[in-house]
Design an enzyme around this catalytic site. Structure first.
Site, PDB file in Angstrom:
ATOM      1  N   LYS A 178     -32.142  45.295  38.958  1.00  0.00           N
ATOM      2  CA  LYS A 178     -30.695  45.328  39.222  1.00  0.00           C
ATOM      3  C   LYS A 178     -30.386  44.546  40.497  1.00  0.00           C
ATOM      4  O   LYS A 178     -31.304  44.123  41.209  1.00  0.00           O
ATOM      5  CB  LYS A 178     -30.218  46.772  39.327  1.00  0.00           C
ATOM      6  CG  LYS A 178     -30.842  47.739  38.338  1.00  0.00           C
ATOM      7  CD  LYS A 178     -30.565  47.429  36.868  1.00  0.00           C
ATOM      8  CE  LYS A 178     -31.227  48.496  36.009  1.00  0.00           C
ATOM      9  NZ  LYS A 178     -31.139  48.294  34.582  1.00  0.00           N
TER      10      LYS A 178
HETATM   11  C1  LIG Z   1     -31.743  49.872  33.979  1.00  0.00           C
HETATM   12  C2  LIG Z   1     -30.881  50.678  33.110  1.00  0.00           C
HETATM   13  C3  LIG Z   1     -31.002  52.079  33.032  1.00  0.00           C
HETATM   14  C4  LIG Z   1     -32.119  52.834  33.691  1.00  0.00           C
HETATM   15  O1  LIG Z   1     -32.161  52.730  35.070  1.00  0.00           O
HETATM   16  P1  LIG Z   1     -33.407  53.376  35.842  1.00  0.00           P
HETATM   17  O2  LIG Z   1     -32.957  53.384  37.275  1.00  0.00           O
HETATM   18  O3  LIG Z   1     -34.585  52.499  35.607  1.00  0.00           O
HETATM   19  O4  LIG Z   1     -33.591  54.747  35.316  1.00  0.00           O
HETATM   20  C5  LIG Z   1     -30.107  52.782  32.254  1.00  0.00           C
HETATM   21  N1  LIG Z   1     -29.141  52.160  31.575  1.00  0.00           N
HETATM   22  C6  LIG Z   1     -28.990  50.819  31.617  1.00  0.00           C
HETATM   23  C7  LIG Z   1     -27.870  50.179  30.857  1.00  0.00           C
HETATM   24  C8  LIG Z   1     -29.861  50.034  32.366  1.00  0.00           C
HETATM   25  O5  LIG Z   1     -29.730  48.702  32.376  1.00  0.00           O
END
Ligand SMILES: *Cc1c(COP(=O)(O)O)cnc(C)c1O
Length: 376
Positions: A178
């Site tokens: 992210k």
């Molecule tokens: C990355 C992501 C998650 C999960 O995030 P984590 O912090 O790895 O648990 C959930 N939903 C979406 C749409 C994502 O892109």
């Protein structure tokens, strides 16, 4: 090789670790609290609660809302698998709704068709940093709480309102994929004080007082009472310290990503087989990823072949994400077929994210553009 994504951390993050490492307070403490306050302020919400991930953040929201067996939660069929898994952690039923391949987000008419008298919530995913069409979803599911899966959407906005304040509660991710990262990590936001308090307790085993209150107080014999079945979803103070620095860079990161996205859109405008992301009016995109749709009727070769050719030219790509209804576990559990959600199936087969992150140089972007143009 030009990576699809790379975290951008520097000396400031390194320095920030000196505080907690020096003091010895490594678990949730003053840095997490400061990160929560700053995150809440940036996203225009009164409450922010740090967690170990977006996944655990979403679980916290559903648990605090009391969602459980017999309840249904609607969510898009094209998303990261975690969006669906958290519903099953609560013993509730996943109800998929199809997505609109133009935005990759949940289709409001599909939400309307999926609502039953058991529907307890809709999880709207802001995929790749573009907010879902919240007004249309609200109209499609009147009176039903909407939870934001804002994993990709730190700093995004919809009709001038930041992601995180568009539904009953939202969960963000700080996974390195992210735009800002704490390694692993997440943040839940809400405007509902009662829900916030409930989630704070559930994050720490259901404890009635926090570790900080316990350590700061005058009564050494005091242990918290536990009136709820909670979890350990606490962020470490090391992560909090890094998160605070990363958050201070968020707007610069998004600015750079937006400039790169505009560059891609211009340079690829004449490639009829590459549909670059379009941004609906009144939305600001956070550009967690630059995900294109490869039009199979016009592409010079199948998407997977395109991805292999790009890899040979030093450019890494990825499918946007997956159609969760086609993953083995969900397919078998609910007896689903790929064509049950044709929009999601198409996005699964034809989406392609190209490199976009804050450590790419102008020359890197040129390399990606040249590689794509060379294919046809
Ligand atoms: C990355 C992501 C998650 C999960 O995030 P984590 O912090 O790895 O648990 C959930 N939903 C979406 C749409 C994502 O892109």
């Amino acid at each position: 090789m030009i990576q699809i994504s790379l975290p951008a951390t520097g000396d400031e993050e390194w320095q920030a670790l000196a505080g907690p490492l020096g003091s010895g307070w490594l678990t949730q403490g003053p840095n997490v609290a400061a990160f929560e306050r700053a995150f809440a302020e940036r996203h225009g919400v009164p409450h922010a609660i740090a967690t170990t991930s977006c996944t655990t953040g979403l679980h916290l929201i559903l648990a605090a809302m009391g969602i459980g067996p017999g309840d249904e939660v609607i969510l898009p069929a094209f998303t990261w698998v975690a969006t669906a898994n958290v519903v099953l952690y609560c013993g509730a039923k996943v109800v998929f709704a199809d997505v609109d391949p133009r935005t990759f987000n949940i289709a409001p008419d599909a939400v309307a068709a999926a609502v039953t008298e058991r529907t307890r919530a809709v999880i709207a995913v802001h995929l790749f940093g573009l907010c879902a069409d919240m007004e249309a979803i609200r109209a499609a599911a009147p009176g039903i709480p909407i939870i934001e899966d804002a994993a990709c959407a730190a700093g995004a906005s919809y009709h001038g309102v930041p992601a995180g304040g568009l539904g009953v509660a939202a969960a963000f991710s700080f996974h390195p994929r992210k735009s800002i990262t704490t390694g692993e990590g997440g943040m839940v936001t809400t405007s509902d004080a009662g829900l916030a308090e409930h989630m704070q307790m559930l994050r720490n085993h259901g404890a009635s007082i926090s570790e900080e209150q316990r350590h700061a107080g005058p009564r050494p014999y005091l242990l918290p009472d536990f009136n709820l079945l909670g979890f350990n979803y606490r962020m470490t103070d090391l992560q909090g310290a890094i998160g605070l620095v990363q958050l201070s860079k968020l707007d610069r990161f998004i600015g750079e990503r937006n400039a790169a996205a505009q560059r891609y859109k211009e340079a690829l405008a004449d490639l009829a087989w590459v549909r670059t992301p379009s941004v609906p009016a009144n939305c600001t995109h956070a550009w967690q990823a630059f995900t294109c749709y490869i039009d199979p009727s016009m592409a010079p070769m199948p998407r997977n072949r395109i991805m292999e050719r790009l890899q040979d030219m030093g450019v890494s790509t990825r499918p946007g994400t997956h159609a969760v209804h086609m993953l083995g576990y969900y397919r078998q559990r609910y007896g689903l077929n790929p064509d049950d959600f044709p929009g999601a199936r198409k996005c699964d087969a034809h989406s392609m994210a190209i490199p976009l992150h804050n450590r790419m140089t102008g020359e890197d972007y040129e390399t990606v553009i040249r590689a794509l143009l060379s294919l046809g």
